[in-house]
Design a protein around this motif. Structure first.
Motif, PDB file in Angstrom:
ATOM      1  N   SER A 753       1.031  55.459 -85.115  1.00 19.40           N
ATOM      2  CA  SER A 753       1.541  54.853 -86.351  1.00 19.40           C
ATOM      3  C   SER A 753       0.396  54.314 -87.181  1.00 19.40           C
ATOM      4  O   SER A 753      -0.651  53.936 -86.648  1.00 19.40           O
ATOM      5  CB  SER A 753       2.507  53.707 -86.019  1.00 19.40           C
ATOM      6  N   TYR A 754       0.615  54.300 -88.484  1.00 17.93           N
ATOM      7  CA  TYR A 754      -0.309  53.648 -89.400  1.00 17.93           C
ATOM      8  C   TYR A 754       0.511  52.947 -90.472  1.00 17.93           C
ATOM      9  O   TYR A 754       1.404  53.552 -91.077  1.00 17.93           O
ATOM     10  CB  TYR A 754      -1.273  54.641 -90.058  1.00 17.93           C
ATOM     11  N   LYS A 755       0.209  51.693 -90.706  1.00 17.75           N
ATOM     12  CA  LYS A 755       0.886  50.923 -91.746  1.00 17.75           C
ATOM     13  C   LYS A 755      -0.151  50.180 -92.563  1.00 17.75           C
ATOM     14  O   LYS A 755      -1.088  49.595 -91.999  1.00 17.75           O
ATOM     15  CB  LYS A 755       1.877  49.931 -91.129  1.00 17.75           C
ATOM     16  N   ASP A 756      -0.016  50.237 -93.889  1.00 20.96           N
ATOM     17  CA  ASP A 756      -1.039  49.669 -94.761  1.00 20.96           C
ATOM     18  C   ASP A 756      -0.889  48.165 -94.923  1.00 20.96           C
ATOM     19  O   ASP A 756      -0.879  47.628 -96.044  1.00 20.96           O
ATOM     20  CB  ASP A 756      -1.041  50.368 -96.120  1.00 20.96           C
ATOM     21  N   VAL A 757      -0.762  47.482 -93.814  1.00 22.71           N
ATOM     22  CA  VAL A 757      -0.766  46.021 -93.767  1.00 22.71           C
ATOM     23  C   VAL A 757      -1.640  45.615 -92.597  1.00 22.71           C
ATOM     24  O   VAL A 757      -1.906  46.400 -91.688  1.00 22.71           O
ATOM     25  CB  VAL A 757       0.653  45.426 -93.590  1.00 22.71           C
ATOM     26  N   SER A 758      -2.086  44.372 -92.584  1.00 22.91           N
ATOM     27  CA  SER A 758      -2.864  43.846 -91.470  1.00 22.91           C
ATOM     28  C   SER A 758      -2.270  42.508 -91.047  1.00 22.91           C
ATOM     29  O   SER A 758      -1.438  41.931 -91.747  1.00 22.91           O
ATOM     30  CB  SER A 758      -4.337  43.674 -91.861  1.00 22.91           C
ATOM     31  N   GLY A 759      -2.691  42.051 -89.883  1.00 24.31           N
ATOM     32  CA  GLY A 759      -2.218  40.764 -89.389  1.00 24.31           C
ATOM     33  C   GLY A 759      -0.812  40.794 -88.830  1.00 24.31           C
ATOM     34  O   GLY A 759      -0.163  39.737 -88.742  1.00 24.31           O
ATOM     35  N   MET A 760      -0.303  41.967 -88.459  1.00 21.39           N
ATOM     36  CA  MET A 760       1.029  42.047 -87.867  1.00 21.39           C
ATOM     37  C   MET A 760       1.022  41.361 -86.502  1.00 21.39           C
ATOM     38  O   MET A 760       0.070  41.471 -85.733  1.00 21.39           O
ATOM     39  CB  MET A 760       1.460  43.505 -87.698  1.00 21.39           C
ATOM     40  N   ASN A 761       2.128  40.665 -86.201  1.00 19.52           N
ATOM     41  CA  ASN A 761       2.203  40.058 -84.873  1.00 19.52           C
ATOM     42  C   ASN A 761       2.560  41.128 -83.834  1.00 19.52           C
ATOM     43  O   ASN A 761       2.912  42.256 -84.167  1.00 19.52           O
ATOM     44  CB  ASN A 761       3.204  38.894 -84.842  1.00 19.52           C
ATOM     45  N   PHE A 762       2.474  40.737 -82.574  1.00 14.63           N
ATOM     46  CA  PHE A 762       2.652  41.678 -81.465  1.00 14.63           C
ATOM     47  C   PHE A 762       4.012  42.358 -81.533  1.00 14.63           C
ATOM     48  O   PHE A 762       4.126  43.584 -81.414  1.00 14.63           O
ATOM     49  CB  PHE A 762       2.500  40.914 -80.143  1.00 14.63           C
ATOM     50  N   HIS A 763       5.067  41.594 -81.775  1.00 10.83           N
ATOM     51  CA  HIS A 763       6.427  42.136 -81.782  1.00 10.83           C
ATOM     52  C   HIS A 763       6.608  43.127 -82.931  1.00 10.83           C
ATOM     53  O   HIS A 763       7.127  44.236 -82.747  1.00 10.83           O
ATOM     54  CB  HIS A 763       7.439  40.999 -81.895  1.00 10.83           C
ATOM     55  N   ASP A 764       6.177  42.742 -84.132  1.00 12.43           N
ATOM     56  CA  ASP A 764       6.372  43.613 -85.293  1.00 12.43           C
ATOM     57  C   ASP A 764       5.558  44.903 -85.168  1.00 12.43           C
ATOM     58  O   ASP A 764       6.014  45.983 -85.566  1.00 12.43           O
ATOM     59  CB  ASP A 764       5.972  42.883 -86.576  1.00 12.43           C
ATOM     60  N   ASN A 767       7.276  47.116 -82.569  1.00 17.00           N
ATOM     61  CA  ASN A 767       8.568  47.542 -83.105  1.00 17.00           C
ATOM     62  C   ASN A 767       8.379  48.666 -84.118  1.00 17.00           C
ATOM     63  O   ASN A 767       9.133  49.662 -84.122  1.00 17.00           O
ATOM     64  CB  ASN A 767       9.283  46.352 -83.760  1.00 17.00           C
ATOM     65  N   TYR A 768       7.352  48.553 -84.962  1.00 15.11           N
ATOM     66  CA  TYR A 768       7.076  49.599 -85.945  1.00 15.11           C
ATOM     67  C   TYR A 768       6.587  50.869 -85.253  1.00 15.11           C
ATOM     68  O   TYR A 768       6.995  51.985 -85.608  1.00 15.11           O
ATOM     69  CB  TYR A 768       6.037  49.103 -86.950  1.00 15.11           C
ATOM     70  N   LEU A 769       5.727  50.703 -84.254  1.00 11.83           N
ATOM     71  CA  LEU A 769       5.178  51.862 -83.538  1.00 11.83           C
ATOM     72  C   LEU A 769       6.289  52.698 -82.922  1.00 11.83           C
ATOM     73  O   LEU A 769       6.327  53.923 -83.092  1.00 11.83           O
ATOM     74  CB  LEU A 769       4.201  51.393 -82.456  1.00 11.83           C
ATOM     75  N   PHE A 770       7.204  52.070 -82.227  1.00 15.37           N
ATOM     76  CA  PHE A 770       8.208  52.835 -81.484  1.00 15.37           C
ATOM     77  C   PHE A 770       9.406  53.250 -82.329  1.00 15.37           C
ATOM     78  O   PHE A 770      10.352  53.839 -81.813  1.00 15.37           O
ATOM     79  CB  PHE A 770       8.647  52.059 -80.243  1.00 15.37           C
ATOM     80  N   HIS A 771       9.337  52.946 -83.624  1.00 12.64           N
ATOM     81  CA  HIS A 771      10.299  53.522 -84.551  1.00 12.64           C
ATOM     82  C   HIS A 771       9.740  54.766 -85.244  1.00 12.64           C
ATOM     83  O   HIS A 771      10.416  55.353 -86.101  1.00 12.64           O
ATOM     84  CB  HIS A 771      10.735  52.486 -85.595  1.00 12.64           C
ATOM     85  N   GLN A 772       8.514  55.168 -84.879  1.00 14.31           N
ATOM     86  CA  GLN A 772       7.948  56.396 -85.403  1.00 14.31           C
ATOM     87  C   GLN A 772       8.393  57.578 -84.535  1.00 14.31           C
ATOM     88  O   GLN A 772       8.798  57.409 -83.384  1.00 14.31           O
ATOM     89  CB  GLN A 772       6.416  56.311 -85.405  1.00 14.31           C
ATOM     90  N   PRO A 773       8.355  58.778 -85.083  1.00 15.16           N
ATOM     91  CA  PRO A 773       8.718  59.949 -84.282  1.00 15.16           C
ATOM     92  C   PRO A 773       7.831  60.062 -83.047  1.00 15.16           C
ATOM     93  O   PRO A 773       6.615  59.915 -83.133  1.00 15.16           O
ATOM     94  CB  PRO A 773       8.485  61.127 -85.247  1.00 15.16           C
ATOM     95  N   GLN A 774       8.455  60.304 -81.913  1.00 14.31           N
ATOM     96  CA  GLN A 774       7.731  60.420 -80.656  1.00 14.31           C
ATOM     97  C   GLN A 774       7.775  61.856 -80.158  1.00 14.31           C
ATOM     98  O   GLN A 774       8.760  62.560 -80.339  1.00 14.31           O
ATOM     99  CB  GLN A 774       8.334  59.508 -79.588  1.00 14.31           C
ATOM    100  N   LEU A 775       6.694  62.244 -79.507  1.00  7.72           N
ATOM    101  CA  LEU A 775       6.664  63.518 -78.806  1.00  7.72           C
ATOM    102  C   LEU A 775       6.968  63.273 -77.340  1.00  7.72           C
ATOM    103  O   LEU A 775       6.285  62.489 -76.674  1.00  7.72           O
ATOM    104  CB  LEU A 775       5.296  64.187 -78.939  1.00  7.72           C
TER     105      LEU A 775
END
Length: 822
Positions: A753-764, A767-775
């Motif tokens: 995953s890549y998101k154009d924000v910084s300083g995300m907490n561990f949970h967020d 949560n964003y990573l595992f909402h991306q398409p997975q192989l």
């Protein structure tokens, strides 16, 4: 130059003749022994014995103690050579025998054989069997080991009340030797006594000078054998179930790998319908540098037997079947639906070997398929294809003439030819490597030229000249290296930095025997000075010190320090030719510790800190890597590394006029876990996990000035912050169910995953990573090794009608051994 080289050859040959070489004369048996770890076969009755091993590490030159005496019996027949090694041990219940996968050595005692069929002290085959029965093999060329080579040979071990035994059979089909009546081979053997981490060799190896490979002994007495037909096939079948973004695909493949011995020394390797679906994942990173990431080759065909093709580092095999080289042209209302991640490989062949006059010849050819991107018109909804990689042909030619035992002159050419008017490339390199009399000085150098035919034709050059003192306690080296700005080998190699001239000096000190509390001590001092070539500009000057110590309790540690006291002019970070950015002076202390791997729990620790002569700018890296051996079958490896870079300044954008830099904080964490459960020496389960995370936060932006200074720019407000994750899990079961034959099950999970924000907490973040398409991928692959010499026996007449088989049957039933002694 030619006169100098051949003068060096003459002197070097004289020096080699003075190295003592043990000799053993073999007997020929009509029937080889059964490989079961028990040396009670009649074939061993008259076998000569190699003994009187000598300690190589850590006390170089000390005779082996009688309590550890090692005796190796060797015989041969019409099919191969046999070794029966008995390694005595006063406490056999303490023999270390950790199970590993094939080609792995853990906390093990082992027995080592180095065979050189041409007796040239340069190219040898290495065969190792551990006390746990695991095989390891490799090619060794001038002291450089290539473990990707997998031979077909047979071994068995047995632990007795006073020793352990390794019994080994190596077929002639795995050994390269000339076709002549009387053979003379090079031989070295070693034993690892792991409890004290002591190594004993048959022929003494002097660690004062020279490479390990020049100290082998000799095998005499092998006569009247013919090199067998070296022809083998390895057909495979594979199946894949891939689920990605709600879509499931079923893929089935079948193909064949072929190896054919064109002569006693040359081998043809060919792939028909290649399949690389079960290679390991790449350790992906967020790359903010000016250069692409160079990943390690994982495909077996491109890692095995490539020592000739790797001369000069002109061949980066990941280019063959890699990412497409072209980008699609899009109109304003078009978007890319799909670009294949790799180009399909149609086939590939390698021919390599060495003549009797020591000329090594290697030829590589590969052909890749046309590759298209899928593009959609967002207004009309129509889709179209656009070519992003034309039909391409890749070639490598390598010539390596050895002389004077350990000297060489080499020529390498690589070419990439694409159909139509697309980019073509050609690169040539000439290399020499010469060591003088007494193995005191080593000289090497190269000259390379690259030509790229594209929209504009580019011609570039590289050159190097080096000299080094390579023996004794005191070592030294001086080198000069340059590359012109248009040097480019990226079509079939990896270019990296260009447009420079660099000077390098080195002094090193080492102890050659254990002294005081230490087994080994290395102290190294380095000076580096570089300039840009066009236009001339100071690039860098730095001093580096590093050290390595190993105590008699096998605790290893080292410290280092580097500094660039005058700062640097960084010529690559601006990404625009002719520009540079000033980097302040820095100070770079570092240290590491590695505990004794014989212990169940071992630990590696690394720590480094780069402090710049600029307020608040530094970089701290910490790595902690424990390993725990639960049992001889189960092992756990954990590695976690954190890098914290504050106030670094790096490139962010270029608008055609201005080059923009940003001041950023970057925090990176990488965690990997590997677990191995080894059922036996043929069957293993391996779990590999890796998570990579990096967070980049920008504070200020600058415009780069012509003098390399950065001027604050308050008008640039494009968001450059970002958070990147890469997550991989591989679970693999592997079974070597027959020699050279393997069944593999693999489950793979991958998401990024890549998101154009910084300083995300561990949970967020997660949560964003595992909402991306997975192989999610499950695959099975089975390959079976077929050797021509074994297959053809199916069509022979029945054994009872053959006198040879009658004799063998008598032999196996305990009758008198028929031995030919020459």
């Amino acid at each position: 130059m030619i006169a100098v080289l051949f003068f060096g050859f003459s002197l070097y040959g004289q020096e080699f003749d003075t190295i003592p070489r043990k000799k053993i004369r073999l007997v020929k048996v009509l029937e080889g022994p059964k490989i079961n770890g028990i040396l009670d076969d009649a074939a061993w009755q008259y076998a000569p014995v190699a003994t009187d091993f000598v300690e190589r590490l850590p006390n170089n030159g000390r005779p082996i103690p009688d309590s550890l005496r090692t005796e190796v019996k060797i015989v041969y027949d019409d099919f191969g050579i046999y070794f029966g090694a008995t390694m005595y041990d006063p406490e056999p219940e303490k023999i270390l025998k950790e199970l590993t996968e094939r080609d792995g050595i853990g906390n093990d005692d082992f027995f080592f054989i180095l065979l050189n069929g041409y007796n040239d002290r340069q190219q040898s085959l290495q065969f190792i069997v551990t006390a746990a029965g695991v095989q390891y093999d490799a090619k060794m060329t001038n002291g450089n080991e290539d473990p990707s080579w997998n031979g077909i040979w047979y071994s068995s071990v047995k632990i007795n009340s006073d020793s352990w035994v390794a019994e080994i059979f190596i077929p002639y089909s795995e050994i390269r030797f000339p076709k002549k009546d009387v053979q003379l081979w090079g031989l070295q053997m070693e034993r690892e006594f792991r409890r004290t981490r002591t190594r004993y060799s048959w022929n003494h190896v002097d660690n004062v000078k020279g490479l390990f490979s020049i100290y082998d002994g000799e095998i005499h007495g092998i006569q009247n054998i013919d090199p067998p037909v070296r022809l083998s096939f390895q057909p495979y079948l594979s199946g894949y179930i891939n689920d990605y973004d709600g879509k499931t695909d079923f893929v089935y493949n079948g193909g064949l790998d072929l190896k054919y011995g064109i002569s006693d020394a040359f081998t043809l390797d060919m792939m028909l319908v290649p399949d690389f679906g079960q290679t390991k994942f790449d350790p992906k990173v967020l790359n903010l540098t000016a250069f692409e990431v160079q990943y390690e080759e994982q495909r077996p065909f491109f890692t095995e037997g490539t020592e000739l093709f790797n001369k000069g580092d002109l061949f980066y095999s990941r280019r063959v079947g890699g990412f497409p080289s072209l980008s699609p042209n899009l109109s304003a209302d078009e978007e890319i639906l799909k670009i294949p991640a790799k180009v399909d490989l149609i086939n590939a062949i390698k021919v390599s070997g060495r003549t009797r006059k020591n000329l090594g010849i290697g030829v590589f050819n590969a052909v890749t398929e046309r590759t298209y991107a899928k593009i959609k018109n967002t207004v009309t909804g129509q889709t179209r294809k656009e070519l992003v990689e034309p039909f391409a042909n890749y070639n490598v030619l390598a010539l390596d003439q050895r002389f004077g035992q350990n000297n060489s002159i080499s020529f390498v050419n690589t070419s990439t030819l694409r159909e139509g008017n697309y980019r073509d490339a050609n690169v040539s390199g000439l290399y020499f490597d010469v060591t003088n009399r007494n193995s005191i000085m080593n000289y090497w150098g190269n000259a390379e030229a690259s030509f790229v035919r594209d929209a504009k034709n580019l011609f570039g050059m590289e050159g190097e000249l080096s000299a080094a003192k390579i023996n004794g306690k005191h070592r030294a080296q001086a080198s000069i290296l340059f590359r012109t700005k248009d040097y480019n080998i990226d079509d079939l190699g990896y270019t990296g930095q260009t447009n420079y001239i660099n000077y390098f000096g080195y002094y090193g000190y080492r102890i050659l025997q254990p002294k005081g509390a230490f087994n080994t001590t290395y102290l190294n001092f380095n000076l580096n000075y570089g300039r840009r070539l066009e236009p001339d500009l100071y690039n860098y000057f730095n001093f580096n010190f590093n050290s390595e110590f190993e105590t008699k309790k096998y605790l290893s540690f080292g410290v280092g320090f580097e500094t660039a006291p005058f700062g640097n002019n960084e010529i690559y970070e601006p990404r625009v030719e002719g520009r540079f950015v000033k980097i302040p002076a820095y100070y770079f202390p570092s240290g590491w510790i590695s505990t004794d791997y014989r212990k169940r729990l071992a630990l590696d620790v690394n720590l480094s800190w780069v402090k710049y002569d600029q307020s608040g700018r530094d970089k701290l890296t910490m790595r902690l890597a424990p390993r725990f051996r639960v049992s001889d079958k189960l092992k756990l490896f954990l590695s976690t590394q954190g890098t914290f870079s504050d106030n670094e300044e790096g490139f962010v954008d270029y608008d055609g006029v201005n080059i923009y830099f940003g001041k950023r904080d970057r925090n990176t964490f990488e965690t990997s876990l590997e677990s191995q459960f080894i059922f036996n020496d043929k069957m293993a389960m391996n779990l590999a996990f890796r998570h990579y995370y990096t967070d980049v936060s920008y504070d200020k932006f600058y415009t780069l000035e012509e003098d390399g200074e950065l001027t604050p720019d308050f008008s640039y407000n494009t968001n450059q912050n970002g958070t990147y994750n890469s997550w991989n899990i591989d679970l693999r079961f592997s079974w070597w169910f027959a020699p050279g034959s393997q069944l593999t099950f693999l489950y793979r999970n991958a998401v990024e995953s890549y998101k154009d924000v910084s300083g995300m907490n561990f949970h967020d973040n997660f949560n964003y990573l595992f909402h991306q398409p997975q192989l999610n991928s499950f695959s099975i692959r089975i390959s079976y090794y077929l050797d021509y010499n074994r297959v053809k026996t199916i069509f022979r007449k029945r054994p009872e009608a053959d006198e040879t088989f009658r004799v063998r049957n008598q032999y196996r039933s305990g009758g008198r051994a028929y031995v030919k002694n020459y």
